[in-house]
Motif scaffolding. Structure first.
Motif, PDB file in Angstrom:
ATOM      1  N   LEU A   1       0.829  -1.205   0.000  1.00 28.04           N
ATOM      2  CA  LEU A   1       0.000   0.000   0.000  1.00 28.04           C
ATOM      3  C   LEU A   1       0.862   1.254   0.000  1.00 28.04           C
ATOM      4  O   LEU A   1       0.587   2.220  -0.727  1.00 28.04           O
ATOM      5  N   VAL A   2       1.929   1.254   0.808  1.00 25.38           N
ATOM      6  CA  VAL A   2       2.802   2.429   0.862  1.00 25.38           C
ATOM      7  C   VAL A   2       3.485   2.657  -0.479  1.00 25.38           C
ATOM      8  O   VAL A   2       3.607   3.792  -0.948  1.00 25.38           O
ATOM      9  N   ARG A   3       3.886   1.568  -1.139  1.00 32.82           N
ATOM     10  CA  ARG A   3       4.580   1.735  -2.425  1.00 32.82           C
ATOM     11  C   ARG A   3       3.646   2.296  -3.492  1.00 32.82           C
ATOM     12  O   ARG A   3       4.087   3.014  -4.392  1.00 32.82           O
ATOM     13  N   LEU A   4       2.369   1.965  -3.417  1.00 26.09           N
ATOM     14  CA  LEU A   4       1.422   2.572  -4.349  1.00 26.09           C
ATOM     15  C   LEU A   4       1.373   4.083  -4.155  1.00 26.09           C
ATOM     16  O   LEU A   4       1.336   4.852  -5.126  1.00 26.09           O
ATOM     17  N   VAL A   5       1.394   4.535  -2.889  1.00 21.55           N
ATOM     18  CA  VAL A   5       1.396   5.969  -2.604  1.00 21.55           C
ATOM     19  C   VAL A   5       2.721   6.592  -3.037  1.00 21.55           C
ATOM     20  O   VAL A   5       2.756   7.695  -3.600  1.00 21.55           O
ATOM     21  N   LEU A   6       3.816   5.887  -2.785  1.00 24.89           N
ATOM     22  CA  LEU A   6       5.124   6.404  -3.182  1.00 24.89           C
ATOM     23  C   LEU A   6       5.242   6.521  -4.698  1.00 24.89           C
ATOM     24  O   LEU A   6       5.906   7.424  -5.211  1.00 24.89           O
ATOM     25  N   ASP A   7       4.602   5.616  -5.426  1.00 25.90           N
ATOM     26  CA  ASP A   7       4.590   5.733  -6.890  1.00 25.90           C
ATOM     27  C   ASP A   7       3.904   7.034  -7.314  1.00 25.90           C
ATOM     28  O   ASP A   7       4.354   7.706  -8.253  1.00 25.90           O
TER      29      ASP A   7
ATOM     30  N   ARG B   1       3.813   9.730  -5.504  1.00 31.51           N
ATOM     31  CA  ARG B   1       4.754  10.798  -5.153  1.00 31.51           C
ATOM     32  C   ARG B   1       5.862  10.925  -6.189  1.00 31.51           C
ATOM     33  O   ARG B   1       6.251  12.047  -6.569  1.00 31.51           O
ATOM     34  N   GLU B   2       6.355   9.781  -6.678  1.00 30.71           N
ATOM     35  CA  GLU B   2       7.398   9.819  -7.700  1.00 30.71           C
ATOM     36  C   GLU B   2       6.883  10.453  -8.991  1.00 30.71           C
ATOM     37  O   GLU B   2       7.605  11.181  -9.669  1.00 30.71           O
ATOM     38  N   SER B   3       5.632  10.166  -9.324  1.00 29.55           N
ATOM     39  CA  SER B   3       5.045  10.781 -10.511  1.00 29.55           C
ATOM     40  C   SER B   3       4.957  12.298 -10.344  1.00 29.55           C
ATOM     41  O   SER B   3       5.223  13.062 -11.289  1.00 29.55           O
TER      42      SER B   3
ATOM     43  N   ASP C   1       5.990  18.644  -9.579  1.00 30.81           N
ATOM     44  CA  ASP C   1       4.907  19.125  -8.729  1.00 30.81           C
ATOM     45  C   ASP C   1       5.350  18.910  -7.283  1.00 30.81           C
ATOM     46  O   ASP C   1       4.913  17.994  -6.599  1.00 30.81           O
ATOM     47  N   TRP C   2       6.253  19.787  -6.833  1.00 32.29           N
ATOM     48  CA  TRP C   2       6.877  19.595  -5.532  1.00 32.29           C
ATOM     49  C   TRP C   2       5.878  19.707  -4.388  1.00 32.29           C
ATOM     50  O   TRP C   2       6.025  19.042  -3.354  1.00 32.29           O
ATOM     51  N   ALA C   3       4.865  20.526  -4.561  1.00 31.67           N
ATOM     52  CA  ALA C   3       3.883  20.709  -3.496  1.00 31.67           C
ATOM     53  C   ALA C   3       3.142  19.408  -3.207  1.00 31.67           C
ATOM     54  O   ALA C   3       2.964  19.000  -2.052  1.00 31.67           O
TER      55      ALA C   3
END
Length: 467
Positions: A419-425, A427-429, A435-437
């Motif tokens: 689940l965390v890696r899905l969110v991190l993906d 963030r990476e996008s 889109d730093w914000a």
């Protein structure tokens, strides 16, 4: 379609025709239990588990034998080195193999014979070979006379004049250096059994020939194992069994290795990754996906990056399944049949990569149906996905995975990680489009949940911090 398999002895893919209609008999060389299993060991059992499941799906009554080699030189050497009984070494590691097979969702074999339980059958086979002029006794050992069997090396396609058997310590009395030991005369401090030729212990090759004959008869359908077993082990099995009078195996199927830096994963090279340690870091179902989805005849080069890719790929499948189940208000039953394209791929030498492509295509179709609020189509696609994943042993709704087939406390870490890696993906996008914000907001939200995010050259990592 007819199931087709690559037969090592023929060096080609052949139509599978069973000896007995509607039945298939499989003998797989299982564990030599001198040490706990690494993922390379378990890959073989997993590949043949998928084969077994596919034959069962196609309506065959499957008899699946996976032996345990619980006595050999390495077990004896390790016992002497550790000052322990040889049988305690074997039993401890046999339990570790069972745990590894179970953790990755392998079905139990029909029978799992131990070599030491079949000395009587080995003596009977040696007696018959000596009477037929294919074996001889010397200094308390019994050897197979390779020159007495003209078709020797028919599997590995070697030239007898250029072939040498691997060296065997303490072996004496051979008529030809290429002859191999079926029975080894007793040495001080070693386990031994009584035979007409003196006390001793079995040779590795004799064990499998005798056990295959015991449980599958004089002829059976498929003999399996790793590529490294083609010579000398399988070659010598064939010589013993056929010289004894058996037709033996009609198809020879070999799986490739798991490698590290291009070398076969092995204890001796110090590059093994123990299953017991891997399941503490990775969800067992993800390990099964990683090891089971490449083609069984393809090498797998081990890397954490490849494991993360497998984890992400399976998370996409699992995420779709969970969303549709929530929409449907409960678990969706599998379809009674897999899609034709999936079946065609599996029939063609167990083409799991091509079959898996059908799974992912169906998932994409299902996600499109979800986006269009087409509940009926989404549910239909999930039913197909479950049917396909069931054949591969990867259905997350199966009772084994959903009901605690593996340790749930260890599994929980894997669930959170996915689940965390899905969110991190996401963030990476956001970072990729500058889109730093959004990227900072995602990091802060994860921080509020108690997770610390570290950006490394290998990608973002998370650890559990204080809340």
């Amino acid at each position: 379609m007819t199931i087709r398999l690559y037969d090592t002895s023929a060096r080609q893919i052949r139509d599978f025709t069973p000896i007995k209609p509607g039945c298939v008999s499989i003998y797989l060389c299982g564990a030599t239990v001198q040490a706990a299993p690494h993922i390379g060991h378990i890959r073989s059992g997993l590949n043949f588990d998928i084969m077994r499941r596919w034959f069962a799906y196609r309506g065959y009554d499957v008899t699946f034998i996976r032996n345990v080699t619980d006595i050999d030189d390495k077990i004896i050497w390790k016992a002497a080195d550790q000052g322990r009984p040889w049988w305690s070494i074997g039993y401890e590691n046999e339990r570790a193999f069972d745990d590894g097979y179970t953790a990755l969702g392998c079905l139990p074999p029909s029978y799992e014979p131990r070599a030491t339980g079949h000395v009587t059958e080995m003596i009977e086979m040696m007696r018959g070979l000596i009477e037929r002029g294919h074996a001889y006794e010397a200094d308390g050992s019994v050897y197979f006379d390779v020159r007495s069997w003209p078709s020797y090396l028919e599997l590995s396609k070697q030239d007898l004049e250029e072939m040498r058997q691997p060296a065997e310590e303490g072996i004496t009395g051979k008529r030809d250096p290429r002859d191999f030991a079926m029975w080894k005369a007793v040495k001080p401090g070693e386990p031994a059994w009584e035979t007409p030729w003196g006390r001793g212990r079995p040779g590795w090759h004799l064990e499998c020939s005798a056990m295959a004959h015991k449980y599958l008869g004089s002829a059976f359908d498929i003999h399996g194992g790793g590529l490294d077993l083609i010579f000398p082990h399988h070659e010598n099995e064939i010589a013993q069994a056929k010289a004894f009078g058996d037709d033996f195996a009609r198809y020879w199927v070999h799986n490739a290795w798991v490698t590290m830096s291009g070398e076969k994963m092995s204890k001796s090279l110090g590059n093994s990754v123990l299953v017991s340690e891997m399941v503490k870091v990775w969800r067992p179902i993800v390990l099964r996906y990683y090891l089971g989805t490449p083609h069984y005849r393809s090498m797998i080069e081990y890397s954490e990056e490849a494991l993360r890719e497998a984890e992400s790929a399976f998370a996409r499948i699992e995420g779709f399944a969970q969303r549709v189940a929530e929409l449907a208000g409960g678990v969706v039953d599998p379809s009674p049949e897999v899609p034709p394209a999936f079946a065609e791929a599996m029939d063609d030498d167990l083409g799991v990569p091509q079959a898996l492509a059908v799974v992912h295509t169906t998932v994409r179709q299902g996600n499109s149906a979800l986006a269009a609020d087409d509940k009926e189509a989404a549910v239909a696609r999930l039913a197909e996905v479950r049917a396909m994943l069931g054949v591969l042993g990867l259905d997350p709704f199966d009772e084994f995975w959903a009901g605690g087939g593996a340790d749930r406390s260890e599994d929980l870490h894997g669930v959170v990680d996915s689940l965390v890696r899905l969110v991190l993906d996401q963030r990476e996008s956001a970072r990729a489009r500058k889109d730093w914000a959004t990227a900072d907001a995602i990091r802060d939200q994860l921080g509020q949940a108690g997770l610390v995010i570290e950006d490394s050259p290998q990608g973002p990592r998370w650890t559990l911090g204080s809340r």
